[in-house]
Design a protein around this motif. Structure first.
Motif, mmCIF file in Angstrom:
data_model
loop_
_atom_site.group_PDB
_atom_site.id
_atom_site.type_symbol
_atom_site.label_atom_id
_atom_site.label_comp_id
_atom_site.label_asym_id
_atom_site.label_seq_id
_atom_site.Cartn_x
_atom_site.Cartn_y
_atom_site.Cartn_z
ATOM 1 N N PRO A 60 0.970 -1.105 0.166
ATOM 2 C CA PRO A 60 -0.044 0.223 0.207
ATOM 3 C C PRO A 60 0.739 0.828 -0.327
ATOM 4 O O PRO A 60 1.897 1.140 0.007
ATOM 5 C CB PRO A 60 -0.119 -0.156 1.125
ATOM 6 N N THR A 78 -1.884 9.952 0.424
ATOM 7 C CA THR A 78 -3.224 9.441 -0.777
ATOM 8 C C THR A 78 -3.220 10.574 -1.534
ATOM 9 O O THR A 78 -2.892 11.570 -0.946
ATOM 10 C CB THR A 78 -4.654 9.196 -0.260
ATOM 11 N N SER A 79 -3.761 10.283 -2.784
ATOM 12 C CA SER A 79 -4.259 11.469 -3.835
ATOM 13 C C SER A 79 -4.441 13.232 -3.119
ATOM 14 O O SER A 79 -4.746 14.120 -3.681
ATOM 15 C CB SER A 79 -4.781 10.775 -4.933
ATOM 16 N N TRP A 80 -5.838 12.439 -2.216
ATOM 17 C CA TRP A 80 -6.630 13.301 -1.286
ATOM 18 C C TRP A 80 -5.497 14.000 -0.527
ATOM 19 O O TRP A 80 -5.818 15.864 -0.695
ATOM 20 C CB TRP A 80 -7.944 12.736 -1.173
ATOM 21 N N GLU A 81 -5.210 13.450 -0.270
ATOM 22 C CA GLU A 81 -4.566 14.416 0.524
ATOM 23 C C GLU A 81 -3.110 14.865 -0.262
ATOM 24 O O GLU A 81 -3.308 16.708 -0.101
ATOM 25 C CB GLU A 81 -3.544 13.881 2.016
ATOM 26 N N VAL A 83 -4.345 6.814 -9.231
ATOM 27 C CA VAL A 83 -5.442 6.032 -8.920
ATOM 28 C C VAL A 83 -6.636 6.632 -9.467
ATOM 29 O O VAL A 83 -6.776 7.198 -10.965
ATOM 30 C CB VAL A 83 -5.282 7.277 -7.080
ATOM 31 N N GLN A 127 -9.548 8.799 -8.546
ATOM 32 C CA GLN A 127 -9.940 9.661 -8.773
ATOM 33 C C GLN A 127 -9.618 10.993 -9.255
ATOM 34 O O GLN A 127 -10.003 11.847 -9.609
ATOM 35 C CB GLN A 127 -10.140 10.264 -6.917
ATOM 36 N N LEU A 185 2.635 8.505 -4.347
ATOM 37 C CA LEU A 185 2.721 8.078 -2.973
ATOM 38 C C LEU A 185 3.380 7.640 -1.718
ATOM 39 O O LEU A 185 3.040 7.270 -0.498
ATOM 40 C CB LEU A 185 1.451 7.121 -3.271
ATOM 41 N N HIS A 199 4.057 13.089 0.716
ATOM 42 C CA HIS A 199 3.430 14.171 -0.250
ATOM 43 C C HIS A 199 3.763 15.368 -0.841
ATOM 44 O O HIS A 199 3.784 15.804 -1.623
ATOM 45 C CB HIS A 199 2.033 15.442 0.951
#
Ligand code: PEP
Ligand code: MN
Length: 443
Positions: free
Chosen positions: A37, A41-44, A246, A248, A255, A258
């Motif tokens: 893993p 994450t891409s959101w962060e 990813v 989204q 990853l 950041h």
């Protein structure tokens, strides 16, 4: 970007890479790493990029700090918690003093590699590979320790995950509750000459928070702090294995952290490091020193941010207090000509390193502060703004940098000189530095 792929860096010149004796073992480790893993994450990452874009526009300030190099042995609860505490304390001081949002980015959870000036080291007639950081080999001067071992890549990913897991748990509430910053006091804080100033900041912030609560700001938000990670993206196979697509968002994300950054020694616009970083969607830092020509800087900015995307590029300059006035203004001009929005950050550590008569690598608090202070002035005079600071620091009571409120001298350095690489501000010096930044900006 159809000529880019996560492996396209492999046809560019890659400086500062380890030579593994067994390529099959390296490939096996990388295959395993590719299946593990990701660390962030891409959101962060997108959230950090938005905040950096706002900071470049004058709304927000970046505080980036941590070790020069983390060792695997530093993956201990006290060391991690103390580092988080000092960064939180510094950010409190900055929030209160600057009346601005502070973006916290640690040099943490992956800062396991170091660029070296020579590939090998010779002692008593024996030559071995240089120590390149725990992700690659060990510091002991033996052939076993110094031979690059690809299993360290998996160990490093695991250590980064453990570190980040603890940071995330601490940041989620309780410990990082902004309404109870007294939780963040370090044990040795009570004896600090700066303790009173810090308490005043805490009290004033407490009042603001109570006010915000009274007017209805969500208490959930106030209980949590955001904390981002960064490291020098030096080991390209490691970064490639964690560069993923990813569902989204379009594009590729590194990853592993950041905000990866490119060090001064590997910032060749045609080199492998810039090639890998140019294809990822993360915000990317680049270290800038005086040896870079305007053409070079223009090519670099163009390559890393051809779309002129806000929040994408963080330029971290590190000249030294004696050179910044000469070196920085032309660089600001050059970057302005490119039309690329950037966030300017000052690293006042790496241009101010010296060695004492007894052989300790150190930095003077006064010189660090002087460079920082000049950086604020130069950016302001050029019509722009210094949007952040980058420190090498630790939350522990080490003695590696000279000066500060306690007046640490050369004899004092011997008490707790721990670093394997560059000298760090200790907790007290780091907090004092944050207070000095506020004083500077208010003057
Ligand atoms: C570092 O940040 O530890 C480092 C090696 O920096 P630079 O590339 O600026 O020398
Ligand atoms: Mn360093």
């Amino acid at each position: 970007m159809n000529d880019w792929s996560p492996s396209s860096w492999q046809s560019h010149r890659a400086l500062q890479q380890a030579t593994y004796p067994d390529p099959a073992a390296l490939e096996a480790a990388l295959a395993e790493l590719r299946g593990l893993p990701p660390l962030v994450t891409s959101w962060e990452i997108q959230s950090l990029k938005r905040q950096l874009a706002e900071a470049a526009n004058g709304d927000g300030f970046l505080l980036q700090g941590g070790d020069c190099a983390e060792g695997f042995a530093d993956c201990q609860s006290d060391i991690i918690a103390n580092k988080l505490k000092i960064l939180l304390q510094m950010s409190l001081v900055l929030v209160e003093g600057l009346k601005q949002r502070v973006i916290r980015v640690g040099r943490i959870a992956g800062q396991y590699t170091k660029p070296r000036s020579a590939d090998t080291e010779t002692r008593n007639g024996i030559t071995l590979p240089s120590y390149r950081g725990d992700l690659i080999n060990g510091p002991d001067f033996t052939p076993e320790s110094r031979t690059p071992d690809p299993r360290r890549l998996l160990l490093g990913h695991g250590r980064a995950a453990l570190t980040l897991n603890f940071i995330r748990a601490l940041s989620e509430g309780g410990f990082a509750d902004l309404q109870h910053p007294e939780n963040w006091d370090l044990a040795f804080m009570a004896n600090s000459p700066r303790a009173r100033d810090y308490r005043k900041v805490v009290e004033s912030l407490g009042e603001s928070l109570r006010f915000m609560k009274a007017v209805g700001a969500g208490s959930g938000e106030l209980a949590r702090v955001q904390f981002f990670t960064s490291h020098e993206a030096l080991h390209l196979h490691y970064e490639q294995a964690l560069t993923r697509q990813v569902r989204q968002f379009p594009g590729w994300f590194d990853l592993s952290a950041h905000m990866p950054w490119i060090g001064l020694r590997t910032a060749d616009p045609d080199g492998a490091h810039v090639e890998l970083m140019r294809g990822i969607a993360n915000p990317v830092g680049v270290k800038l020193g005086g040896e870079l020509s305007p053409e070079w800087l223009e090519a670099l900015v163009e390559r890393l941010n051809p779309q002129r995307e806000p929040g994408r590029l963080v330029l971290i300059h590190r000249f030294g207090a004696d050179r910044i006035e000469h070196e920085l203004p032309p660089m600001i001009e050059t970057v302005r000509r490119t039309g690329s929005p950037v966030l300017w950050v000052c690293d006042p550590m790496h241009g101010n390193t010296e060695t004492t008569a007894k052989g300790y690598k150190t930095r003077r608090f006064e010189k660090i502060l002087e460079e920082l202070s000049l950086a604020f002035d130069i950016h302001r005079e050029s019509g722009g703004r210094l949007g952040g600071v980058h420190f090498e620091l630790t939350g522990d009571d080490v003695t590696e940098c000279l000066g500060g409120a306690r007046g640490l001298d050369e004899v004092g350095l011997e008490r707790a000189y721990v670093t394997q690489v560059d000298p760090r501000l200790n907790y007290e010096q780091a907090l004092e530095m944050a207070m000095a930044v506020v004083r500077k900006l208010r003057s």
